[in-house]
Design an enzyme around this catalytic site. Structure first.
Site, PDB file in Angstrom:
ATOM      1  N   PRO A  91       0.773  -1.245   0.000  1.00  0.00           N
ATOM      2  CA  PRO A  91       0.000   0.000   0.000  1.00  0.00           C
ATOM      3  C   PRO A  91       0.809   1.302   0.000  1.00  0.00           C
ATOM      4  CG  PRO A  91       0.012  -0.989   2.177  1.00  0.00           C
ATOM      5  CD  PRO A  91       0.766  -1.933   1.296  1.00  0.00           C
ATOM      6  N   GLY A 108       0.052  -1.402  -7.299  1.00  0.00           N
ATOM      7  CA  GLY A 108      -0.160  -0.990  -5.909  1.00  0.00           C
ATOM      8  C   GLY A 108      -0.974  -2.042  -5.160  1.00  0.00           C
ATOM      9  N   GLY A 109      -0.672  -2.230  -3.882  1.00  0.00           N
ATOM     10  CA  GLY A 109      -1.453  -3.152  -3.056  1.00  0.00           C
ATOM     11  C   GLY A 109      -1.303  -4.581  -3.510  1.00  0.00           C
ATOM     12  N   ASP A 110      -2.415  -5.241  -3.719  1.00  0.00           N
ATOM     13  CA  ASP A 110      -2.438  -6.635  -4.168  1.00  0.00           C
ATOM     14  C   ASP A 110      -3.015  -6.662  -5.595  1.00  0.00           C
ATOM     15  OD1 ASP A 110      -2.521  -9.606  -3.717  1.00  0.00           O
ATOM     16  OD2 ASP A 110      -4.634  -9.222  -4.153  1.00  0.00           O
ATOM     17  N   THR A 140      -2.814  -5.635   0.629  1.00  0.00           N
ATOM     18  CA  THR A 140      -3.806  -4.746   0.035  1.00  0.00           C
ATOM     19  C   THR A 140      -4.031  -3.518   0.929  1.00  0.00           C
ATOM     20  OG1 THR A 140      -5.983  -4.669  -0.998  1.00  0.00           O
ATOM     21  CG2 THR A 140      -5.817  -5.931   1.042  1.00  0.00           C
ATOM     22  N   ALA A 141      -4.517  -2.444   0.304  1.00  0.00           N
ATOM     23  CA  ALA A 141      -4.691  -1.185   1.044  1.00  0.00           C
ATOM     24  C   ALA A 141      -5.635  -1.348   2.240  1.00  0.00           C
ATOM     25  CB  ALA A 141      -5.198  -0.104   0.100  1.00  0.00           C
ATOM     26  N   ASP A 147       2.323   1.077 -12.151  1.00  0.00           N
ATOM     27  CA  ASP A 147       1.222   2.032 -12.257  1.00  0.00           C
ATOM     28  C   ASP A 147       1.300   3.103 -11.172  1.00  0.00           C
ATOM     29  OD1 ASP A 147      -1.293  -0.444 -11.412  1.00  0.00           O
ATOM     30  OD2 ASP A 147       0.027   0.695 -10.094  1.00  0.00           O
ATOM     31  N   MET A 181     -11.802   3.305  -3.595  1.00  0.00           N
ATOM     32  CA  MET A 181     -12.205   4.248  -4.650  1.00  0.00           C
ATOM     33  C   MET A 181     -13.558   4.902  -4.342  1.00  0.00           C
ATOM     34  SD  MET A 181     -11.121   1.769  -7.814  1.00  0.00           S
ATOM     35  CE  MET A 181     -11.580   0.274  -6.968  1.00  0.00           C
ATOM     36  N   GLY A 229      -2.585   5.929   3.099  1.00  0.00           N
ATOM     37  CA  GLY A 229      -2.302   5.053   4.231  1.00  0.00           C
ATOM     38  C   GLY A 229      -0.935   4.399   4.144  1.00  0.00           C
ATOM     39  N   LYS A 241      -0.227   7.120 -15.975  1.00  0.00           N
ATOM     40  CA  LYS A 241      -0.876   8.303 -16.556  1.00  0.00           C
ATOM     41  C   LYS A 241      -0.243   8.584 -17.900  1.00  0.00           C
ATOM     42  CE  LYS A 241      -3.142  10.080 -12.938  1.00  0.00           C
ATOM     43  NZ  LYS A 241      -4.418  10.690 -12.804  1.00  0.00           N
TER      44      LYS A 241
HETATM   45  C1  LIG Z   1      -7.621   0.671  -8.153  1.00  0.00           C
HETATM   46  S1  LIG Z   1      -7.688   0.417  -6.438  1.00  0.00           S
HETATM   47  C2  LIG Z   1      -6.232  -0.532  -6.244  1.00  0.00           C
HETATM   48  C3  LIG Z   1      -6.221  -1.325  -4.986  1.00  0.00           C
HETATM   49  C4  LIG Z   1      -4.955  -2.147  -4.806  1.00  0.00           C
HETATM   50  N1  LIG Z   1      -4.867  -3.174  -5.801  1.00  0.00           N
HETATM   51  C5  LIG Z   1      -4.880  -2.760  -3.420  1.00  0.00           C
HETATM   52  O1  LIG Z   1      -4.915  -3.989  -3.291  1.00  0.00           O
HETATM   53  O2  LIG Z   1      -4.777  -1.998  -2.455  1.00  0.00           O
HETATM   54  C6  LIG Z   1      -7.191   2.003  -5.859  1.00  0.00           C
HETATM   55  C7  LIG Z   1      -7.868   2.378  -4.552  1.00  0.00           C
HETATM   56  O3  LIG Z   1      -7.256   1.680  -3.472  1.00  0.00           O
HETATM   57  C8  LIG Z   1      -7.260   2.499  -2.329  1.00  0.00           C
HETATM   58  N2  LIG Z   1      -5.870   2.725  -1.923  1.00  0.00           N
HETATM   59  C9  LIG Z   1      -4.780   2.190  -2.468  1.00  0.00           C
HETATM   60  N3  LIG Z   1      -3.658   2.541  -1.794  1.00  0.00           N
HETATM   61  C10 LIG Z   1      -4.086   3.340  -0.795  1.00  0.00           C
HETATM   62  C11 LIG Z   1      -3.426   4.023   0.264  1.00  0.00           C
HETATM   63  N4  LIG Z   1      -2.103   3.958   0.429  1.00  0.00           N
HETATM   64  N5  LIG Z   1      -4.168   4.762   1.114  1.00  0.00           N
HETATM   65  C12 LIG Z   1      -5.517   4.828   0.975  1.00  0.00           C
HETATM   66  N6  LIG Z   1      -6.187   4.194   0.006  1.00  0.00           N
HETATM   67  C13 LIG Z   1      -5.484   3.454  -0.868  1.00  0.00           C
HETATM   68  C14 LIG Z   1      -7.949   3.804  -2.695  1.00  0.00           C
HETATM   69  O4  LIG Z   1      -9.308   3.674  -2.385  1.00  0.00           O
HETATM   70  C15 LIG Z   1      -7.720   3.836  -4.190  1.00  0.00           C
HETATM   71  O5  LIG Z   1      -8.694   4.633  -4.831  1.00  0.00           O
END
Ligand SMILES: C[S@@+](CC[C@H](N)C(=O)[O-])C[C@H]1O[C@@H](n2cnc3c(N)ncnc32)[C@H](O)[C@@H]1O
Length: 264
Positions: free
Chosen positions: A14, A90-92, A120-121, A37, A173, A202, A59
């Site tokens: 995250p 990002g995240g998972d 994941t976030a 990304d 999102m 976060g 972007k």
């Molecule tokens: C397209 S999704 C991707 C999620 C990602 N694959 C994951 O597992 O965390 C993007 C959304 O994840 C959330 N997000 C991702 N990283 C974040 C962070 N560091 N802090 C807060 N929200 C986050 C937000 O809601 C953002 O709009």
């Protein structure tokens, strides 16, 4: 399979670079090309060795997102050129990350791949903002929800199904549809006083946390000026956030130390 390259679809976590897995780090060090990304933090990009090519698909010029089909095509073409590719997300990759679509495209082109999960976030934001996703007596389940549908389609969610006081709702999102989300949950029967939080960036040094209740979250978020990426967490577990905080207060203290150092 063939003599094409190999693609590792890798979750970067995250934001905090130390939340990457050892496997993710090793793959970054062994890659020929990293395709990343926009949610991948700059500290993580700094961990890519010099000499490894980087391709951003976050972007385009003009700040429009690169269409998913174009991202798939980019990865397929790089792999067909016989390179070892890390597709860093990002995240998972399999949690609201469209990782499945990318892997399906690779399958269609008979390109070998592996998938490396990331934190994941939802997990990152909850841990770094003092909110356990489940807690005995407060929450029996967790639901991960998208707060935004493709092409800005109306948010067609079964709110009555989702409005469960024993469940923690984690909304990805959801910032642009926040008032609709909160109002719909209240209309569907969730108490207006249900604790609710919004967390920006976060797990990073710029994390900001707004603690509120369901009927006031939108106005508190407006007041604090939070900007994407923001995670919304709704449920009784949010009531633990002050008591279980360990990160936000450390951030504030480090800001204080920096400010004092500037003044002295
Ligand atoms: C397209 S999704 C991707 C999620 C990602 N694959 C994951 O597992 O965390 C993007 C959304 O994840 C959330 N997000 C991702 N990283 C974040 C962070 N560091 N802090 C807060 N929200 C986050 C937000 O809601 C953002 O709009």
């Amino acid at each position: 399979m063939n003599n094409h390259g190999f693609v590792s679809l890798v979750g970067a976590g995250p934001g905090d670079p130390e939340l990457m897995t050892l496997k993710a780090l090793r793959l970054l060090q062994e890659a020929d090309i990293v395709v990343y990304d926009r949610l991948v933090s700059s500290e993580i990009l700094d961990m890519i060795p010099t000499g490894v090519s980087r391709v951003s698909v976050g972007k385009e010029v003009g700040k429009h997102c690169v269409p998913q089909e174009q991202i798939n095509e980019t990865i397929v073409n790089l792999a067909k050129a016989g390179r070892r590719i890390v597709r860093l997300k990002g995240g998972d990759p399999y949690t609201f990350g469209r990782g499945g679509e990318e892997v399906l495209a690779l399958k269609q082109h008979h390109i070998a791949f592996e998938v490396v999960p990331g934190i994941t976030a939802a997990s990152g934001c909850s841990a770094y903002s003092g909110i356990p996703l489940t807690h005995r007596g407060l929450s029996r389940s967790v639901r991960l929800i998208t707060g935004h549908f493709k092409n800005d389609e109306p948010l067609d969610i079964n709110w009555h199904y989702v409005a469960d006081p024993d469940c923690t709702l984690v909304i990805y999102m959801g910032l642009s549809n926040l008032s609709q989300i909160c109002n719909s949950l209240i209309e569907a029967g969730l108490s207006a006083s249900t604790p609710a939080a919004a967390i920006e960036n976060g797990t990073t040094k710029s994390q900001q946390r707004v603690l509120s209740r369901l009927d006031q979250l939108q106005s508190d978020v407006n007041q604090s000026g939070l900007k994407a990426p923001v995670m919304i967490i709704i449920g009784e577990v949010v009531s633990l956030a002050e008591e279980l905080d360990w990160f936000q207060c450390a951030l504030q203290e480090s800001d204080f130390v920096e400010d004092t150092a500037v003044l002295s």
